[in-house]
Write a protein that holds these residues in place. Structure first.
Motif, PDB file in Angstrom:
ATOM      1  N   ALA A 107       0.738  -1.018  -0.366  1.00  0.00           N
ATOM      2  CA  ALA A 107      -0.028  -0.149  -0.064  1.00  0.00           C
ATOM      3  C   ALA A 107       0.844   1.254  -0.057  1.00  0.00           C
ATOM      4  O   ALA A 107       0.990   1.858  -0.740  1.00  0.00           O
ATOM      5  N   THR A 108       1.602   0.911   1.231  1.00  0.00           N
ATOM      6  CA  THR A 108       2.592   2.202   1.145  1.00  0.00           C
ATOM      7  C   THR A 108       3.525   2.621  -0.685  1.00  0.00           C
ATOM      8  O   THR A 108       3.203   3.658  -1.111  1.00  0.00           O
ATOM      9  N   LEU A 109       3.777   1.620  -1.522  1.00  0.00           N
ATOM     10  CA  LEU A 109       4.830   1.791  -2.170  1.00  0.00           C
ATOM     11  C   LEU A 109       3.560   2.031  -3.253  1.00  0.00           C
ATOM     12  O   LEU A 109       3.851   3.258  -4.593  1.00  0.00           O
ATOM     13  N   ASN A 110       2.644   1.576  -3.266  1.00  0.00           N
ATOM     14  CA  ASN A 110       1.184   2.119  -4.785  1.00  0.00           C
ATOM     15  C   ASN A 110       1.048   3.318  -4.099  1.00  0.00           C
ATOM     16  O   ASN A 110       1.070   4.750  -5.107  1.00  0.00           O
ATOM     17  N   ALA A 111       1.063   4.463  -3.373  1.00  0.00           N
ATOM     18  CA  ALA A 111       1.176   5.531  -2.672  1.00  0.00           C
ATOM     19  C   ALA A 111       2.157   6.651  -2.786  1.00  0.00           C
ATOM     20  O   ALA A 111       1.207   7.940  -3.350  1.00  0.00           O
ATOM     21  N   MET A 112       3.026   5.700  -3.678  1.00  0.00           N
ATOM     22  CA  MET A 112       4.227   6.298  -3.571  1.00  0.00           C
ATOM     23  C   MET A 112       4.771   6.651  -5.116  1.00  0.00           C
ATOM     24  O   MET A 112       4.818   6.388  -5.994  1.00  0.00           O
ATOM     25  N   ARG A 113       3.143   5.584  -5.918  1.00  0.00           N
ATOM     26  CA  ARG A 113       2.874   5.517  -7.607  1.00  0.00           C
ATOM     27  C   ARG A 113       4.499   5.269  -8.090  1.00  0.00           C
ATOM     28  O   ARG A 113       5.307   6.143  -8.883  1.00  0.00           O
ATOM     29  N   THR A 114       4.105   4.348  -7.537  1.00  0.00           N
ATOM     30  CA  THR A 114       5.797   3.276  -7.753  1.00  0.00           C
ATOM     31  C   THR A 114       5.108   2.419  -9.591  1.00  0.00           C
ATOM     32  O   THR A 114       4.484   2.159  -9.908  1.00  0.00           O
ATOM     33  N   ASP A 115       6.180   3.205 -10.399  1.00  0.00           N
ATOM     34  CA  ASP A 115       6.407   2.048 -12.018  1.00  0.00           C
ATOM     35  C   ASP A 115       6.706   0.504 -11.522  1.00  0.00           C
ATOM     36  O   ASP A 115       6.261  -0.196 -12.350  1.00  0.00           O
ATOM     37  N   LEU A 116       8.136   0.962 -11.202  1.00  0.00           N
ATOM     38  CA  LEU A 116       8.753  -0.713 -11.418  1.00  0.00           C
ATOM     39  C   LEU A 116       9.029  -1.269  -9.694  1.00  0.00           C
ATOM     40  O   LEU A 116       9.572  -0.852  -9.564  1.00  0.00           O
ATOM     41  N   ALA A 131       2.367  -8.765  -6.106  1.00  0.00           N
ATOM     42  CA  ALA A 131       1.828  -8.115  -8.085  1.00  0.00           C
ATOM     43  C   ALA A 131       0.935  -8.031  -7.498  1.00  0.00           C
ATOM     44  O   ALA A 131      -0.425  -6.953  -8.228  1.00  0.00           O
ATOM     45  N   ARG A 132       0.058  -9.285  -6.897  1.00  0.00           N
ATOM     46  CA  ARG A 132      -1.432  -8.966  -6.832  1.00  0.00           C
ATOM     47  C   ARG A 132      -2.079  -7.445  -6.363  1.00  0.00           C
ATOM     48  O   ARG A 132      -3.139  -7.336  -6.426  1.00  0.00           O
ATOM     49  N   LYS A 133      -1.141  -6.872  -5.515  1.00  0.00           N
ATOM     50  CA  LYS A 133      -1.318  -5.891  -4.338  1.00  0.00           C
ATOM     51  C   LYS A 133      -0.907  -3.923  -4.629  1.00  0.00           C
ATOM     52  O   LYS A 133      -1.225  -3.465  -4.372  1.00  0.00           O
ATOM     53  N   VAL A 134      -0.124  -4.328  -5.957  1.00  0.00           N
ATOM     54  CA  VAL A 134       0.476  -2.823  -6.540  1.00  0.00           C
ATOM     55  C   VAL A 134      -0.089  -2.974  -7.756  1.00  0.00           C
ATOM     56  O   VAL A 134       0.265  -3.558  -8.508  1.00  0.00           O
ATOM     57  N   GLU A 135       0.594  -1.241  -7.853  1.00  0.00           N
ATOM     58  CA  GLU A 135       0.059  -0.943  -9.028  1.00  0.00           C
ATOM     59  C   GLU A 135       1.059  -1.217 -10.346  1.00  0.00           C
ATOM     60  O   GLU A 135       1.128  -0.986 -11.563  1.00  0.00           O
ATOM     61  N   ALA A 136       2.382  -1.156  -9.480  1.00  0.00           N
ATOM     62  CA  ALA A 136       3.686  -1.360 -10.218  1.00  0.00           C
ATOM     63  C   ALA A 136       3.720  -2.486 -11.301  1.00  0.00           C
ATOM     64  O   ALA A 136       3.148  -3.532 -10.316  1.00  0.00           O
ATOM     65  N   SER A 137       4.398  -2.726 -11.887  1.00  0.00           N
ATOM     66  CA  SER A 137       4.290  -4.024 -12.453  1.00  0.00           C
ATOM     67  C   SER A 137       5.888  -4.619 -11.764  1.00  0.00           C
ATOM     68  O   SER A 137       6.405  -4.152 -11.113  1.00  0.00           O
ATOM     69  N   VAL A 138       5.763  -5.741 -11.030  1.00  0.00           N
ATOM     70  CA  VAL A 138       6.637  -6.765 -10.449  1.00  0.00           C
ATOM     71  C   VAL A 138       7.923  -7.036 -11.079  1.00  0.00           C
ATOM     72  O   VAL A 138       7.330  -8.373 -11.820  1.00  0.00           O
ATOM     73  N   ILE A 139       9.124  -7.150 -11.034  1.00  0.00           N
ATOM     74  CA  ILE A 139       9.746  -8.254 -11.396  1.00  0.00           C
ATOM     75  C   ILE A 139       9.969  -8.803 -10.137  1.00  0.00           C
ATOM     76  O   ILE A 139      11.162  -8.673  -8.925  1.00  0.00           O
ATOM     77  N   ASN A 140      10.763 -10.334 -10.228  1.00  0.00           N
ATOM     78  CA  ASN A 140      10.832 -11.423  -9.534  1.00  0.00           C
ATOM     79  C   ASN A 140      12.255 -11.066  -9.300  1.00  0.00           C
ATOM     80  O   ASN A 140      12.869 -11.824  -9.882  1.00  0.00           O
ATOM     81  N   ALA A 141      13.182 -10.787  -8.484  1.00  0.00           N
ATOM     82  CA  ALA A 141      14.515 -11.079  -8.607  1.00  0.00           C
ATOM     83  C   ALA A 141      15.188 -11.994  -7.303  1.00  0.00           C
ATOM     84  O   ALA A 141      16.294 -12.385  -7.262  1.00  0.00           O
ATOM     85  N   SER A 315       7.581  -1.677 -19.167  1.00  0.00           N
ATOM     86  CA  SER A 315       7.394  -0.364 -18.786  1.00  0.00           C
ATOM     87  C   SER A 315       6.202  -0.230 -19.653  1.00  0.00           C
ATOM     88  O   SER A 315       5.504   0.574 -19.534  1.00  0.00           O
ATOM     89  N   ARG A 316       6.779  -0.401 -21.030  1.00  0.00           N
ATOM     90  CA  ARG A 316       5.812  -0.330 -22.102  1.00  0.00           C
ATOM     91  C   ARG A 316       4.507  -1.490 -21.953  1.00  0.00           C
ATOM     92  O   ARG A 316       3.555  -0.556 -22.012  1.00  0.00           O
ATOM     93  N   ALA A 317       4.134  -2.677 -20.851  1.00  0.00           N
ATOM     94  CA  ALA A 317       3.453  -2.959 -20.767  1.00  0.00           C
ATOM     95  C   ALA A 317       2.595  -2.073 -20.054  1.00  0.00           C
ATOM     96  O   ALA A 317       1.311  -2.302 -20.744  1.00  0.00           O
ATOM     97  N   GLY A 318       3.499  -1.412 -18.565  1.00  0.00           N
ATOM     98  CA  GLY A 318       1.955  -0.808 -17.973  1.00  0.00           C
ATOM     99  C   GLY A 318       1.914   0.133 -18.995  1.00  0.00           C
ATOM    100  O   GLY A 318       0.494   0.577 -18.553  1.00  0.00           O
TER     101      GLY A 318
END
Ligand code: NCD
Length: 321
Positions: A107-116, A131-141, A315-318
């Protein structure tokens, strides 16, 4: 190969939509654009000319709940070379230590408008949950023992640069397969691309079910390395073991360490790979790690290029969501 990053498809989705959570089930037509774009970024990195406007105005957060040197720094460099704003959050400095749950963090990351959002976590499945909870694209590292997709992509790119293809190659993945997300992601990618994959190690470190992923299992290096085109060594992940799975490091090296004599069983000029960090003298001897056949440094170089390609394509998919 594409000469320009603009040549990549603009409507790009993985099987997880705008996220890269793993490679299991990913079709070659989804894998190849990552490799092609990364190849062109590798050339641009060498000439120090990267398109710094590609991710201008985008925010990338590296959220690492587990130690990392290579992966975190290469994601950071990749994002910076494409002009993104990058923030590194590590567990030691975040509220997670104060008891904040993963979902509150989301939720914090969403509020910060994270893209990736680049996530490493000791629990398998944590990036998928985020990934189910954030608006950003999530990359598994790297999540637990599950997957590490960008590592397998950089390994594939390194192999492809030497052989021109992955199809038909024999790749021996050796060592602690049980605890290795690197092994799992590589198995998914390499088998999808038509390589023959062997896993090699002691029975205590090879899960019985791994055969269902379409690999051959070998319990001795002498069998497993014979005529291999690529020898991929894995670190013994003692931090994920609860004792009893391996004898002493010295004993382990005696049976499963890669030395020059064992390497000679593989095809002449076979590539030697390791995702790092290496335990020299445990799974690999220095003479092999530093030999002409070793592409371990090239793997690190390709790591930056692959992560640039992943950030760029996702980022293009986003843009479409
Ligand atoms: C790997 C990892 O973290 O899974 N390292 C890496 O990302 N380069 C492998 C390992 O830790 O042994």
């Amino acid at each position: 190969m594409n000469d320009s990053p603009r040549a990549a498809p603009s409507r790009f989705f993985t099987q997880h939509g705008r996220h890269l959570l793993g490679l299991q089930g990913m079709h070659p037509t989804r894998i190849t654009p990552f490799l092609d774009l990364a190849e062109s970024y590798a050339l641009m990195n060498r000439s120090r000319q990267t398109p710094r406007d590609r991710l201008r105005g985008r925010t990338v957060i590296n959220l690492f709940f587990e130690d990392s040197t290579r992966t975190r720094t290469s994601f950071e460099l990749a994002a910076k070379r494409l002009g993104a704003d990058v923030v590194n959050m590590t567990v030691a400095t975040s509220s997670v230590n104060k008891g904040e749950t993963l979902l509150d963090t989301a939720a914090t990351l969403n509020a910060m408008r994270t893209d990736l959002l680049v996530v490493r976590h000791s629990q398998s499945g944590a990036p998928a949950l985020l990934a189910r909870k954030v608006e950003a694209s999530v990359i598994n590292a790297g999540d637990g023992t599950h997957e590490h997709p960008t590592q397998a992509l950089l390994d594939a790119l390194t192999i492809r640069r030497h052989f021109g293809t992955l199809h038909g190659l024999t790749v021996a993945i050796c060592g602690d397969v049980s605890h290795s997300r690197v092994a799992r992601s590589n198995i998914h990618l390499l088998t999808a691309m038509g390589a023959k994959v062997r896993v090699v190690g002691p029975p205590t470190l090879i899960p019985g079910a791994i055969g269902a992923l379409g690999v051959d299992i070998h319990y001795t290096m002498e069998d497993g390395l014979r005529d291999a085109d690529v020898v991929m060594m894995l670190r013994m992940q003692r931090e994920r073991m609860n004792g009893g799975q391996v004898p002493s490091p010295r004993e382990y090296f005696r049976f499963y360490g890669l030395d020059l004599k064992r390497l000679a069983l593989a095809r002449p000029g076979a590539l030697v790979m390791h995702p790092g960090p290496m335990n020299r003298g445990v799974e690999i001897e220095s003479r092999v790690a530093d030999s002409d056949q070793s592409v371990i440094r090239e793997q690190v170089e390709m790591g930056v290029a692959v992560r640039m390609a992943v950030l760029d394509l996702l980022s293009r998919a986003g843009d479409l969501t």
